[in-house]
Every structure is written in structure tokens, then in C-alpha cells.
Design a protein around this motif. Structure first.
Motif, PDB file in Angstrom:
ATOM      1  N   VAL A 122       0.837  -1.205   0.000  1.00 27.34           N
ATOM      2  CA  VAL A 122       0.000   0.000   0.000  1.00 27.34           C
ATOM      3  C   VAL A 122       0.869   1.250   0.000  1.00 27.34           C
ATOM      4  CG1 VAL A 122      -1.702   1.337   1.307  1.00 27.34           C
ATOM      5  CG2 VAL A 122      -1.971  -1.149   1.070  1.00 27.34           C
ATOM      6  N   MET A 123       1.834   1.318   0.894  1.00 25.76           N
ATOM      7  CA  MET A 123       2.680   2.508   1.002  1.00 25.76           C
ATOM      8  C   MET A 123       3.506   2.745  -0.256  1.00 25.76           C
ATOM      9  SD  MET A 123       1.806   3.748   3.874  1.00 25.76           S
ATOM     10  CE  MET A 123       3.041   5.008   4.077  1.00 25.76           C
ATOM     11  N   ASN A 124       4.078   1.688  -0.817  1.00 26.81           N
ATOM     12  CA  ASN A 124       4.896   1.863  -2.017  1.00 26.81           C
ATOM     13  C   ASN A 124       4.058   2.183  -3.245  1.00 26.81           C
ATOM     14  OD1 ASN A 124       7.811   1.570  -1.423  1.00 26.81           O
ATOM     15  ND2 ASN A 124       7.073  -0.287  -0.430  1.00 26.81           N
ATOM     16  N   THR A 125       2.836   1.686  -3.303  1.00 29.05           N
ATOM     17  CA  THR A 125       1.936   2.035  -4.402  1.00 29.05           C
ATOM     18  C   THR A 125       1.581   3.515  -4.337  1.00 29.05           C
ATOM     19  OG1 THR A 125       1.005  -0.186  -4.531  1.00 29.05           O
ATOM     20  CG2 THR A 125      -0.339   1.595  -5.424  1.00 29.05           C
ATOM     21  N   MET A 126       1.335   4.004  -3.141  1.00 31.58           N
ATOM     22  CA  MET A 126       0.896   5.387  -2.974  1.00 31.58           C
ATOM     23  C   MET A 126       2.039   6.402  -3.003  1.00 31.58           C
ATOM     24  SD  MET A 126      -2.261   5.227  -2.909  1.00 31.58           S
ATOM     25  CE  MET A 126      -3.444   3.930  -2.845  1.00 31.58           C
ATOM     26  N   SER A 142       2.263   3.229 -10.679  1.00 35.20           N
ATOM     27  CA  SER A 142       1.021   2.580 -10.250  1.00 35.20           C
ATOM     28  C   SER A 142      -0.212   3.456 -10.437  1.00 35.20           C
ATOM     29  CB  SER A 142       1.119   2.199  -8.769  1.00 35.20           C
ATOM     30  OG  SER A 142       1.102   3.365  -7.963  1.00 35.20           O
ATOM     31  N   GLY A 143      -0.004   4.757 -10.623  1.00 39.57           N
ATOM     32  CA  GLY A 143      -1.127   5.682 -10.674  1.00 39.57           C
ATOM     33  C   GLY A 143      -1.842   5.791  -9.337  1.00 39.57           C
ATOM     34  N   ARG A 144      -1.165   5.349  -8.273  1.00 47.77           N
ATOM     35  CA  ARG A 144      -1.729   5.338  -6.911  1.00 47.77           C
ATOM     36  C   ARG A 144      -3.029   4.539  -6.831  1.00 47.77           C
ATOM     37  NH1 ARG A 144      -0.508  11.438  -4.659  1.00 47.77           N
ATOM     38  NH2 ARG A 144       1.684  11.047  -4.302  1.00 47.77           N
ATOM     39  N   VAL A 145      -3.099   3.490  -7.631  1.00 51.57           N
ATOM     40  CA  VAL A 145      -4.278   2.625  -7.633  1.00 51.57           C
ATOM     41  C   VAL A 145      -3.866   1.253  -7.102  1.00 51.57           C
ATOM     42  CG1 VAL A 145      -6.023   1.512  -9.080  1.00 51.57           C
ATOM     43  CG2 VAL A 145      -5.287   3.851  -9.595  1.00 51.57           C
ATOM     44  N   LEU A 146      -4.572   0.798  -6.063  1.00 53.78           N
ATOM     45  CA  LEU A 146      -4.325  -0.532  -5.511  1.00 53.78           C
ATOM     46  C   LEU A 146      -5.052  -1.554  -6.381  1.00 53.78           C
ATOM     47  CD1 LEU A 146      -4.900   0.313  -1.744  1.00 53.78           C
ATOM     48  CD2 LEU A 146      -2.710   0.107  -2.934  1.00 53.78           C
ATOM     49  N   ARG A 147      -4.299  -2.513  -6.876  1.00 54.25           N
ATOM     50  CA  ARG A 147      -4.859  -3.539  -7.754  1.00 54.25           C
ATOM     51  C   ARG A 147      -4.538  -4.920  -7.194  1.00 54.25           C
ATOM     52  NH1 ARG A 147      -2.301   0.183 -10.948  1.00 54.25           N
ATOM     53  NH2 ARG A 147      -3.622   1.373 -12.340  1.00 54.25           N
ATOM     54  N   ARG A 148      -5.520  -5.792  -7.237  1.00 51.37           N
ATOM     55  CA  ARG A 148      -5.313  -7.152  -6.744  1.00 51.37           C
ATOM     56  C   ARG A 148      -4.160  -7.831  -7.467  1.00 51.37           C
ATOM     57  NH1 ARG A 148     -10.317 -10.875  -5.945  1.00 51.37           N
ATOM     58  NH2 ARG A 148     -10.754  -8.892  -5.020  1.00 51.37           N
ATOM     59  N   ARG A 149      -4.104  -7.678  -8.774  1.00 45.75           N
ATOM     60  CA  ARG A 149      -3.031  -8.310  -9.562  1.00 45.75           C
ATOM     61  C   ARG A 149      -1.658  -7.784  -9.141  1.00 45.75           C
ATOM     62  NH1 ARG A 149      -0.459  -7.473 -14.763  1.00 45.75           N
ATOM     63  NH2 ARG A 149       0.102  -9.486 -15.626  1.00 45.75           N
ATOM     64  N   ASP A 150      -1.549  -6.468  -8.971  1.00 39.44           N
ATOM     65  CA  ASP A 150      -0.282  -5.879  -8.538  1.00 39.44           C
ATOM     66  C   ASP A 150       0.083  -6.335  -7.130  1.00 39.44           C
ATOM     67  OD1 ASP A 150      -0.087  -4.555 -10.950  1.00 39.44           O
ATOM     68  OD2 ASP A 150      -0.684  -2.599 -10.151  1.00 39.44           O
ATOM     69  N   TYR A 151      -0.928  -6.428  -6.255  1.00 37.17           N
ATOM     70  CA  TYR A 151      -0.671  -6.900  -4.893  1.00 37.17           C
ATOM     71  C   TYR A 151      -0.136  -8.327  -4.921  1.00 37.17           C
ATOM     72  CZ  TYR A 151      -1.443  -8.663  -0.191  1.00 37.17           C
ATOM     73  OH  TYR A 151      -1.273  -9.266   1.036  1.00 37.17           O
ATOM     74  N   LEU A 152      -0.778  -9.181  -5.707  1.00 36.38           N
ATOM     75  CA  LEU A 152      -0.334 -10.574  -5.785  1.00 36.38           C
ATOM     76  C   LEU A 152       1.065 -10.674  -6.391  1.00 36.38           C
ATOM     77  CD1 LEU A 152      -3.691 -12.276  -6.813  1.00 36.38           C
ATOM     78  CD2 LEU A 152      -2.603 -12.234  -4.541  1.00 36.38           C
ATOM     79  N   THR A 153       1.360  -9.829  -7.385  1.00 38.78           N
ATOM     80  CA  THR A 153       2.708  -9.793  -7.957  1.00 38.78           C
ATOM     81  C   THR A 153       3.704  -9.301  -6.917  1.00 38.78           C
ATOM     82  OG1 THR A 153       1.805  -9.356 -10.151  1.00 38.78           O
ATOM     83  CG2 THR A 153       4.126  -8.865  -9.836  1.00 38.78           C
ATOM     84  N   PHE A 154       3.320  -8.277  -6.148  1.00 39.03           N
ATOM     85  CA  PHE A 154       4.176  -7.732  -5.092  1.00 39.03           C
ATOM     86  C   PHE A 154       4.455  -8.810  -4.041  1.00 39.03           C
ATOM     87  CE2 PHE A 154       4.989  -5.166  -1.248  1.00 39.03           C
ATOM     88  CZ  PHE A 154       5.935  -4.277  -1.727  1.00 39.03           C
TER      89      PHE A 154
END
Length: 140
Positions: A63-67, A74-86
Motif C-alpha cells: 500500500v505505502m509503495n503504491t501510494m 502505479s497511478g496510486r491505484v491498488l490492484r489485486r493483480r499488482d498486490y499478488l505480484t508484489f
């Protein structure tokens, strides 16, 4: 000389590394705190305590690194796919963290080993985040 250092510090990758590090300090405190509670107070064995602490810290880190750190990518958008990749890429860091913790725990106190393990994971996690999770798409 100072102009060279200043230019180097303004380099986007160095700036991201700094931001990643500041966020990482907070996450390391969370990781260390949860690990300590699980290991010391709840008597959870070493490896499960480490994995539990990592799962909480990696979620907050995403969350912190996305924002903040990788906001442009990331465009400051939390995405399930990005989270799973992270999380998947962070697994590499968690393995490095756990192996380092286990090896160092044979030659130093567990909490000193945990600090060394967190430092090792920082290096691995930044590389994975920068080059895999939040990489800049290739130009067409």
C-alpha cells in the motif's frame, strides 16, 4: 564534487530507493514488533513467527509503495493483480530474510539476526519492486 553528489541524489532510482527505505524502516518496525510478539510472547516457533510478521509487513509495504514510492508507475491505484505480484516477488525477499535469520541465529542472538535478515530482505525487495512489480512499461 557537491554538484555530482546532488545530481546523483536527484536520480529517480536513488530517490525511489530512499523512499522505499523510509517506508521500509516503518515496515521493519512492524515486522520486528509482530515477530517479537509472536516469538517471545506467544511462543510461536522461529520460522512461522517470521512468516506471520512478513505477511503483515508486506501488505502494508504494498500500500505505502503504491501510494508513494512507485506512484507514477502505479497511478496510486491498488490492484489485486499488482498486490499478488508484489507478494509473489516479496516471497523472494521473505526467503532471503528467513534464510538469513536462520543462518545468523546460529552465530548471534536471534534479534540481532532478525535485524540482519531485514537488511538482506530490503536489498532483495527493492530490486524485485523496481525491476519486476513497478517496472516502467517499455516505450512503443
Amino acid at each position: 564534487m557537491s554538484q555530482t553528489v546532488g545530481a546523483w541524489l536527484r536520480h529517480p532510482t536513488v530517490s525511489k530507493m530512499f523512499s522505499f527505505g523510509v517506508i521500509g524502516i516503518g515496515n521493519a518496525a512492524i515486522d520486528f514488533g509482530i515477530f517479537s510478539i509472536a516469538y517471545q510472547l506467544l511462543s510461536v516457533p522461529l520460522i512461522p513467527a517470521n512468516v506471520i510478521a512478513w505477511l503483515v509487513a508486506v501488505s502494508i509495504s504494498y500500500v505505502m509503495n503504491t501510494m508513494i514510492t512507485f506512484r507514477a508507475e502505479s497511478g496510486r491505484v491498488l490492484r489485486r493483480r499488482d498486490y499478488l505480484t508484489f507478494v509473489a516477488s516479496g516471497t523472494v525477499g521473505m526467503v532471503a530474510n528467513t534464510v538469513t535469520l536462520l543462518l545468523l541465529s546460529y552465530i548471534m542472538p536471534v534479534y540481532a539476526a532478525k535485524i540482519g535478515a531485514i537488511f538482506t530482505a530490503f536489498i532483495v525487495n527493492f530490486a524485485m519492486s523496481h525491476f519486476v512489480v513497478f517496472r516502467t512499461p517499455p516505450r512503443a
